[in-house]
Each structure stands twice: as structure tokens, then as C-alpha cells.
Motif scaffolding. Structure first.
Motif, PDB file in Angstrom:
ATOM      1  N   PHE A 158      -2.829  -7.576  -1.466  1.00  0.00           N
ATOM      2  CA  PHE A 158      -3.009  -6.672  -2.600  1.00  0.00           C
ATOM      3  C   PHE A 158      -4.483  -6.677  -3.059  1.00  0.00           C
ATOM      4  O   PHE A 158      -5.060  -5.623  -3.319  1.00  0.00           O
ATOM      5  CB  PHE A 158      -2.090  -7.091  -3.750  1.00  0.00           C
ATOM      6  CG  PHE A 158      -2.201  -6.223  -4.968  1.00  0.00           C
ATOM      7  CD1 PHE A 158      -1.794  -4.898  -4.943  1.00  0.00           C
ATOM      8  CD2 PHE A 158      -2.717  -6.735  -6.150  1.00  0.00           C
ATOM      9  CE1 PHE A 158      -1.898  -4.100  -6.072  1.00  0.00           C
ATOM     10  CE2 PHE A 158      -2.828  -5.951  -7.272  1.00  0.00           C
ATOM     11  CZ  PHE A 158      -2.422  -4.624  -7.239  1.00  0.00           C
ATOM     12  N   PHE A 159      -5.083  -7.863  -3.117  1.00  0.00           N
ATOM     13  CA  PHE A 159      -6.487  -7.964  -3.520  1.00  0.00           C
ATOM     14  C   PHE A 159      -7.387  -7.227  -2.525  1.00  0.00           C
ATOM     15  O   PHE A 159      -8.270  -6.461  -2.923  1.00  0.00           O
ATOM     16  CB  PHE A 159      -6.895  -9.435  -3.631  1.00  0.00           C
ATOM     17  CG  PHE A 159      -8.335  -9.624  -4.004  1.00  0.00           C
ATOM     18  CD1 PHE A 159      -8.772  -9.379  -5.293  1.00  0.00           C
ATOM     19  CD2 PHE A 159      -9.264 -10.048  -3.063  1.00  0.00           C
ATOM     20  CE1 PHE A 159     -10.105  -9.543  -5.651  1.00  0.00           C
ATOM     21  CE2 PHE A 159     -10.593 -10.216  -3.406  1.00  0.00           C
ATOM     22  CZ  PHE A 159     -11.008  -9.955  -4.699  1.00  0.00           C
ATOM     23  N   ALA A 160      -7.148  -7.453  -1.227  1.00  0.00           N
ATOM     24  CA  ALA A 160      -7.958  -6.790  -0.202  1.00  0.00           C
ATOM     25  C   ALA A 160      -7.820  -5.269  -0.306  1.00  0.00           C
ATOM     26  O   ALA A 160      -8.803  -4.538  -0.130  1.00  0.00           O
ATOM     27  CB  ALA A 160      -7.554  -7.286   1.186  1.00  0.00           C
ATOM     28  N   GLU A 161      -6.629  -4.796  -0.613  1.00  0.00           N
ATOM     29  CA  GLU A 161      -6.426  -3.359  -0.794  1.00  0.00           C
ATOM     30  C   GLU A 161      -7.163  -2.849  -2.033  1.00  0.00           C
ATOM     31  O   GLU A 161      -7.818  -1.807  -1.988  1.00  0.00           O
ATOM     32  CB  GLU A 161      -4.935  -3.042  -0.936  1.00  0.00           C
ATOM     33  CG  GLU A 161      -4.142  -3.206   0.329  1.00  0.00           C
ATOM     34  CD  GLU A 161      -2.656  -3.013   0.117  1.00  0.00           C
ATOM     35  OE1 GLU A 161      -1.968  -2.892   1.128  1.00  0.00           O
ATOM     36  OE2 GLU A 161      -2.179  -2.995  -1.039  1.00  0.00           O
ATOM     37  N   ARG A 162      -7.068  -3.596  -3.113  1.00  0.00           N
ATOM     38  CA  ARG A 162      -7.690  -3.157  -4.368  1.00  0.00           C
ATOM     39  C   ARG A 162      -9.199  -3.050  -4.277  1.00  0.00           C
ATOM     40  O   ARG A 162      -9.796  -2.174  -4.893  1.00  0.00           O
ATOM     41  CB  ARG A 162      -7.320  -4.105  -5.504  1.00  0.00           C
ATOM     42  CG  ARG A 162      -5.896  -3.896  -5.962  1.00  0.00           C
ATOM     43  CD  ARG A 162      -5.569  -4.668  -7.189  1.00  0.00           C
ATOM     44  NE  ARG A 162      -6.342  -4.181  -8.321  1.00  0.00           N
ATOM     45  CZ  ARG A 162      -6.535  -4.859  -9.443  1.00  0.00           C
ATOM     46  NH1 ARG A 162      -5.980  -6.041  -9.595  1.00  0.00           N
ATOM     47  NH2 ARG A 162      -7.245  -4.366 -10.424  1.00  0.00           N
ATOM     48  N   ILE A 163      -9.815  -3.945  -3.525  1.00  0.00           N
ATOM     49  CA  ILE A 163     -11.279  -3.888  -3.434  1.00  0.00           C
ATOM     50  C   ILE A 163     -11.755  -3.011  -2.281  1.00  0.00           C
ATOM     51  O   ILE A 163     -12.948  -2.884  -2.053  1.00  0.00           O
ATOM     52  CB  ILE A 163     -11.917  -5.297  -3.362  1.00  0.00           C
ATOM     53  CG1 ILE A 163     -11.476  -6.050  -2.120  1.00  0.00           C
ATOM     54  CG2 ILE A 163     -11.608  -6.087  -4.627  1.00  0.00           C
ATOM     55  CD1 ILE A 163     -12.195  -7.385  -1.919  1.00  0.00           C
ATOM     56  N   GLY A 164     -10.802  -2.411  -1.580  1.00  0.00           N
ATOM     57  CA  GLY A 164     -11.144  -1.407  -0.586  1.00  0.00           C
ATOM     58  C   GLY A 164     -11.517  -1.925   0.795  1.00  0.00           C
ATOM     59  O   GLY A 164     -12.074  -1.159   1.589  1.00  0.00           O
ATOM     60  N   ILE A 165     -11.237  -3.168   1.092  1.00  0.00           N
ATOM     61  CA  ILE A 165     -11.570  -3.655   2.435  1.00  0.00           C
ATOM     62  C   ILE A 165     -10.366  -3.634   3.369  1.00  0.00           C
ATOM     63  O   ILE A 165     -10.475  -3.975   4.533  1.00  0.00           O
ATOM     64  CB  ILE A 165     -12.200  -5.067   2.414  1.00  0.00           C
ATOM     65  CG1 ILE A 165     -11.293  -6.073   1.738  1.00  0.00           C
ATOM     66  CG2 ILE A 165     -13.559  -5.036   1.760  1.00  0.00           C
ATOM     67  CD1 ILE A 165     -11.812  -7.501   1.791  1.00  0.00           C
ATOM     68  N   LEU A 166      -9.232  -3.196   2.838  1.00  0.00           N
ATOM     69  CA  LEU A 166      -8.026  -3.053   3.648  1.00  0.00           C
ATOM     70  C   LEU A 166      -7.284  -1.813   3.164  1.00  0.00           C
ATOM     71  O   LEU A 166      -7.065  -1.651   1.962  1.00  0.00           O
ATOM     72  CB  LEU A 166      -7.134  -4.297   3.491  1.00  0.00           C
ATOM     73  CG  LEU A 166      -5.906  -4.386   4.375  1.00  0.00           C
ATOM     74  CD1 LEU A 166      -6.304  -4.465   5.851  1.00  0.00           C
ATOM     75  CD2 LEU A 166      -5.094  -5.618   4.006  1.00  0.00           C
TER      76      LEU A 166
END
Length: 97
Positions: free
Chosen positions: A55-63
């Protein structure tokens, strides 16, 4: 501040997913998986932590969102398969006894 590539983030997430799978595979010969609530809670905690990382990786746009959700779905399916395999093996052993 350094930037993190999507490929590097994906590698880290894949490594963490493999660590969770290994945790279960290492217990295959033990009755603990089917009878030990503590082990089940450890796996649940690991899965929750992994989902937060995704979820964190998605939120910061790297996933990409779809990719993160697919990683979680794939991991859950594989873990369910491992649980099923272990359960069936234990059932076969019980029937042979």
C-alpha cells in the motif's frame, strides 16, 4: 534525498513475499501449521505487514496499484495452496495410521 526505482521497490517486495512463503515451507513437516494458533498469527502478521508495504509503495507512486494488488493476490493464493497441501498430507498420514 535519494530516489527509489520501481524495479528496486518491486525486488524488495518480492523478497519479502518469498520470505513469508519460506516461513510456511519451513514448517511443512511440523504439526504446528494446523494446530498452532501462534504460528497462524505470525503468518497473519507477516501478511498484514506485507500488505502495508505494498500500500505504501502504491501511495508514493513506485508501484502501480493493480500490480500491488496482484502481488497480494498471488501471495495469498500461493499460501492457501501451501496450507492445502500440508493439510492434505497430514490427512493422508492420519488415514495411514
Amino acid at each position: 534525498m535519494e530516489t527509489v526505482s520501481s524495479d528496486f521497490a518491486l525486488k524488495i517486495l518480492n523478497d519479502d513475499a518469498e520470505r513469508i512463503k519460506l516461513l510456511i515451507r519451513n514448517q511443512q513437516n511440523s504439526l504446528c501449521i494446523s494446530q498452532c494458533k501462534a504460528f497462524e498469527e505470525v503468518v497473519d502478521t507477516q501478511m498484514y505487514g506485507f500488505s502495508r508495504q505494498v500500500f505504501f509503495a502504491e501511495r508514493i507512486g513506485i508501484l502501480e496499484k493493480g500490480r500491488g494488488q496482484q502481488m497480494l493476490s498471488d501471495l495469498e493464493a500461493e499460501l492457501n495452496g501451501l496450507y492445502t497441501e500440508i493439510y492434505e498430507n497430514q490427512q493422508e498420514i492420519s488415514e495411514e495410521e
